[in-house]
Design a protein around this motif. Structure first.
Motif, PDB file in Angstrom:
ATOM      1  N   HIS A 103       2.002   1.915  -3.541  1.00  0.00           N
ATOM      2  CA  HIS A 103       0.755   2.291  -4.223  1.00  0.00           C
ATOM      3  C   HIS A 103       0.447   3.755  -3.961  1.00  0.00           C
ATOM      4  N   ASP A 130      -4.324   6.895   1.752  1.00  0.00           N
ATOM      5  CA  ASP A 130      -4.465   5.614   2.465  1.00  0.00           C
ATOM      6  C   ASP A 130      -3.769   5.618   3.824  1.00  0.00           C
ATOM      7  N   TRP A 138       0.818  -1.209   0.000  1.00  0.00           N
ATOM      8  CA  TRP A 138       0.000   0.000   0.000  1.00  0.00           C
ATOM      9  C   TRP A 138       0.856   1.264   0.000  1.00  0.00           C
ATOM     10  N   SER A 189      -3.627  -2.917  -1.484  1.00  0.00           N
ATOM     11  CA  SER A 189      -3.616  -1.912  -0.429  1.00  0.00           C
ATOM     12  C   SER A 189      -3.352  -2.495   0.950  1.00  0.00           C
ATOM     13  N   ARG A 223      -4.144   3.225   6.819  1.00  0.00           N
ATOM     14  CA  ARG A 223      -3.593   1.873   6.861  1.00  0.00           C
ATOM     15  C   ARG A 223      -2.534   1.726   7.961  1.00  0.00           C
TER      16      ARG A 223
END
Length: 216
Positions: free
Chosen positions: A28, A63, A25, A215, A66
């Motif tokens: 990404h 994100d 992730w 992810s 996370r």
């Protein structure tokens, strides 16, 4: 509405989150940031009021939730929202949520039923008070354009996610959301977004991800 503008600060936040929860992730997120900046530069040239630097930091941090570790479905969106709100960046916090919902039909999100009802309610309430900006739209689109390997077509990303995570009867509603944003942005820049992403043609020759989650 405040957004994170300092790239170094955004990178420090991402690096700290990567220590808490290493995974694909992270790369990404870096690639989403790159895609957002490339497209934002062309939007700006076309007369759109947008700051490519904010587009980059927003992609980098979309994100950030996370950092908590693995959570089902889009719970990381709420974790990221609360994390950035606590730091005083409402604009960036909103993007942590909106990028997971290319459609207003929240139940179309894969794994929605796995989310506890109190979190569903929180997400409903947050989304209902957000007025989407160009940054929300751009990062949502770029989330579907970048994986940990680099840039990819939306179609390839959708198929890969469907193989790995499954779909439901409402999944096409989400897919339509990505393509609607794509067409809206392309109408402004008068070209395909794919022309702006370096080496995207390489995605034609790379294997599609069949296991795991990009992810996670």
């Amino acid at each position: 509405m405040e957004f994170v503008e300092d790239r170094l600060y955004a990178e420090q936040l991402l690096n700290a989150a990567a220590i808490s929860n290493p995974g694909t992730w992270v790369q990404h997120s870096i690639n989403v940031a790159r895609a957002a900046e490339y497209i934002a530069i062309d939007l700006q040239k076309s007369g759109c009021e947008i700051d490519p630097n904010i587009a980059y930091t927003s992609g980098l941090l979309h994100d950030i939730g996370r950092y908590v570790g693995y959570t089902p479905s889009v719970i990381h969106s709420l974790d990221g929202y609360l994390f950035m709100i606590n730091k005083g960046y409402e604009g960036t916090a909103n993007i942590c949520v909106t990028h997971s919902f290319p459609s207003t039909n929240l139940e179309a999100v894969n794994g929605w039923r796995e989310i506890p009802s109190h979190i569903q309610i929180q997400l409903y309430e947050i989304l209902n008070q957000i007025e989407w900006t160009i940054y929300d739209k751009l990062v949502t689109l770029c989330d579907a354009l970048a994986d940990d390997k680099g840039f990819s077509t939306i179609e390839k990303r959708i198929v890969s996610a469907a193989i790995r995570n499954g779909i439901n009867s409402n999944s096409p509603i989400l897919w339509k959301g990505y393509f609607s944003i794509k067409q809206e942005i392309e109408k402004v820049i008068q070209k395909s977004i794919y022309r702006l992403l370096p080496n995207i043609e390489e995605s034609i020759y790379t294997d599609i991800a069949l296991i795991g989650t990009v992810s996670k």
